[in-house]
Scaffold this motif. Structure first.
Motif, PDB file in Angstrom:
ATOM      1  N   LEU A  17       0.941  -1.406   0.022  1.00  0.00           N
ATOM      2  CA  LEU A  17      -0.050   0.029   0.073  1.00  0.00           C
ATOM      3  C   LEU A  17       0.742   1.162  -0.110  1.00  0.00           C
ATOM      4  O   LEU A  17       0.650   2.181  -0.762  1.00  0.00           O
ATOM      5  CB  LEU A  17      -0.848  -0.071   1.215  1.00  0.00           C
ATOM      6  N   ARG A  18       1.956   0.972   0.911  1.00  0.00           N
ATOM      7  CA  ARG A  18       2.950   2.371   0.837  1.00  0.00           C
ATOM      8  C   ARG A  18       3.563   2.793  -0.559  1.00  0.00           C
ATOM      9  O   ARG A  18       3.825   3.961  -0.749  1.00  0.00           O
ATOM     10  CB  ARG A  18       3.878   2.194   1.822  1.00  0.00           C
ATOM     11  N   PHE A  21       0.632   4.934  -1.824  1.00  0.00           N
ATOM     12  CA  PHE A  21       0.057   5.970  -0.723  1.00  0.00           C
ATOM     13  C   PHE A  21       1.149   6.625   0.125  1.00  0.00           C
ATOM     14  O   PHE A  21       1.707   5.921   0.783  1.00  0.00           O
ATOM     15  CB  PHE A  21      -0.964   5.267  -0.136  1.00  0.00           C
ATOM     16  N   ILE A  25      -1.060   5.333   7.789  1.00  0.00           N
ATOM     17  CA  ILE A  25      -1.609   3.835   7.579  1.00  0.00           C
ATOM     18  C   ILE A  25      -1.972   3.778   8.931  1.00  0.00           C
ATOM     19  O   ILE A  25      -1.258   3.759   9.948  1.00  0.00           O
ATOM     20  CB  ILE A  25      -0.847   2.887   7.017  1.00  0.00           C
ATOM     21  N   SER A  34     -12.591  -0.960  11.931  1.00  0.00           N
ATOM     22  CA  SER A  34     -12.167  -0.024  10.890  1.00  0.00           C
ATOM     23  C   SER A  34     -13.715   0.991  10.431  1.00  0.00           C
ATOM     24  O   SER A  34     -13.501   2.120  10.127  1.00  0.00           O
ATOM     25  CB  SER A  34     -12.127  -0.973   9.642  1.00  0.00           C
ATOM     26  N   GLY A  38     -13.095   4.510  11.015  1.00  0.00           N
ATOM     27  CA  GLY A  38     -13.330   5.119   9.743  1.00  0.00           C
ATOM     28  C   GLY A  38     -14.219   6.358  10.031  1.00  0.00           C
ATOM     29  O   GLY A  38     -14.191   7.292   8.990  1.00  0.00           O
ATOM     30  N   GLU A  43     -10.271  11.000   5.714  1.00  0.00           N
ATOM     31  CA  GLU A  43     -10.424  10.304   4.531  1.00  0.00           C
ATOM     32  C   GLU A  43      -9.465  10.289   3.419  1.00  0.00           C
ATOM     33  O   GLU A  43      -9.284   9.199   2.850  1.00  0.00           O
ATOM     34  CB  GLU A  43     -11.956  10.573   4.035  1.00  0.00           C
ATOM     35  N   GLU A  44      -8.978  11.374   3.291  1.00  0.00           N
ATOM     36  CA  GLU A  44      -8.320  11.671   2.136  1.00  0.00           C
ATOM     37  C   GLU A  44      -6.764  11.378   2.319  1.00  0.00           C
ATOM     38  O   GLU A  44      -6.084  10.902   1.405  1.00  0.00           O
ATOM     39  CB  GLU A  44      -8.293  13.020   1.560  1.00  0.00           C
ATOM     40  N   ASN A  45      -6.579  11.289   3.487  1.00  0.00           N
ATOM     41  CA  ASN A  45      -4.942  11.222   3.784  1.00  0.00           C
ATOM     42  C   ASN A  45      -4.490  10.007   4.821  1.00  0.00           C
ATOM     43  O   ASN A  45      -3.487   9.994   5.252  1.00  0.00           O
ATOM     44  CB  ASN A  45      -4.537  12.422   4.370  1.00  0.00           C
ATOM     45  N   THR A  46      -5.676   9.183   5.009  1.00  0.00           N
ATOM     46  CA  THR A  46      -5.524   8.078   5.781  1.00  0.00           C
ATOM     47  C   THR A  46      -5.954   6.825   4.990  1.00  0.00           C
ATOM     48  O   THR A  46      -7.012   6.810   4.135  1.00  0.00           O
ATOM     49  CB  THR A  46      -6.141   7.977   7.115  1.00  0.00           C
ATOM     50  N   GLU A  47      -5.450   5.614   5.317  1.00  0.00           N
ATOM     51  CA  GLU A  47      -5.676   4.225   4.713  1.00  0.00           C
ATOM     52  C   GLU A  47      -5.651   3.273   5.890  1.00  0.00           C
ATOM     53  O   GLU A  47      -5.010   3.369   6.675  1.00  0.00           O
ATOM     54  CB  GLU A  47      -5.131   3.669   3.633  1.00  0.00           C
ATOM     55  N   THR A  48      -6.790   2.581   5.787  1.00  0.00           N
ATOM     56  CA  THR A  48      -7.018   1.412   7.029  1.00  0.00           C
ATOM     57  C   THR A  48      -6.808   0.235   6.614  1.00  0.00           C
ATOM     58  O   THR A  48      -7.219  -0.257   5.519  1.00  0.00           O
ATOM     59  CB  THR A  48      -8.478   1.550   7.721  1.00  0.00           C
TER      60      THR A  48
END
Length: 288
Positions: A17-18, A21, A25, A34, A38, A43-48
């Motif tokens: 993912l990295r 992105f 994380i 999540s 969540g 929302e735009e700058n994080t991923e779960t």
């Protein structure tokens, strides 16, 4: 399949993912975590990433941050037995204020919202007159289970706490837990347990008192709350409600005002801000 996923698998997923992105994380235990966190993340700058168990969160965060040198991530875990054992986790690992995320929901006004939606006012008022605050009653019903879980872990008793049938040991009027019946029920479901019933009951009664917030398991709280709604003070719309539905309703009712009051938010937000990492949404808009 999920049982076969280990921390290295999660770490590899994070690194894949990295590659595409650059934000933060967030590694969590399960899908319900999540969905809960969540609602409040940037929302735009994080991923779960879902790790599928507590130990996978712990080990994958350690692997990615320390061994692979990626510091733009955090892990969120249930406190589980940590608070009872005096264990504190350090960033980038953060833990829930209560024993788990469902217990954290129960602390908030989400409990009152769900109670308002599903309780019958007359029956609830009668319960309060006879037995006191329903939240306190639910805590009291779950407390011996949490204590027994701690004892089982500490003493290697190999007790099973899966799929408990609360009707076997909770009073249908007061919610009071019959500790002897609870221990008997758990022993009956625990293959390989070596302790006698009388000894087990004695251990529960002998354990020093602790804060129910850190003792009571959120899964039990949700199930006992559902039991109380079905059997004691629920309205017509609660006749078949179960613990999963109660937990889901509390997650929906849980809002940013509730979350902002938690130590989980305060500590993780301060740490991320210090590192200039995006984490929690600051717009005031909560996603459902």
């Amino acid at each position: 399949m999920r049982d076969r996923i280990n921390a290295n698998d999660i770490a590899n997923s994070v690194m894949m993912l990295r590659s595409a992105f650059k934000g933060t994380i967030v590694i969590v235990e399960g899908s319900t975590d999540s969905r809960l966190y969540g609602k409040f993340l940037d929302e735009e700058n994080t991923e779960t990433v879902i790790a599928h168990c507590r130990q996978n969160v712990y080990n994958s965060v350690k692997e990615v941050s320390k061994r692979r040198g990626d510091e733009r991530l955090i892990g969120i875990i249930d406190s589980d037995l940590d608070h009872m054992n005096g264990i504190k986790r350090s960033p980038p690992l953060f833990q829930t204020d209560a024993r788990d995320s469902e217990g954290m929901l129960f602390l908030s006004k989400a409990f009152d919202d769900v109670l308002f939606e599903y309780a019958d006012k007359e029956r609830l008022d009668d319960f309060r007159r006879r037995h006191g605050n329903p939240k306190d009653a639910i805590y009291s019903a779950c407390y011996p289970i949490g204590i027994l879980m701690m004892i089982s872990s500490r003493d290697g008793l190999n007790l099973s706490f899966k799929d408990l049938v609360f009707e076997h040991f909770l009073d249908r009027r007061s919610l009071k837990c019959d500790i002897r019946r609870m221990c008997e029920h758990i022993l009956d479901r625990s293959n390989g347990a070596w302790i006698s019933l009388s000894k087990l009951v004695g251990l529960v009664f002998d354990e020093p008192k602790m804060d129910p917030v850190i003792v009571c398991r959120g899964h039990d709280i949700a199930d006992v709350f559902a039991f109380a709604l079905r059997e004691i003070f629920g309205g017509y719309n609660a006749r078949t409600i179960n613990g999963y539905q109660v937990a889901g309703a509390m997650r929906i009712a849980y809002d940013r005002e509730d979350f902002d009051k938690t130590a989980l938010y305060a500590t993780s937000d301060a740490w991320a801000s210090d590192k200039d990492m995006p984490l929690w949404d600051k717009s005031g808009i909560v996603r459902s």
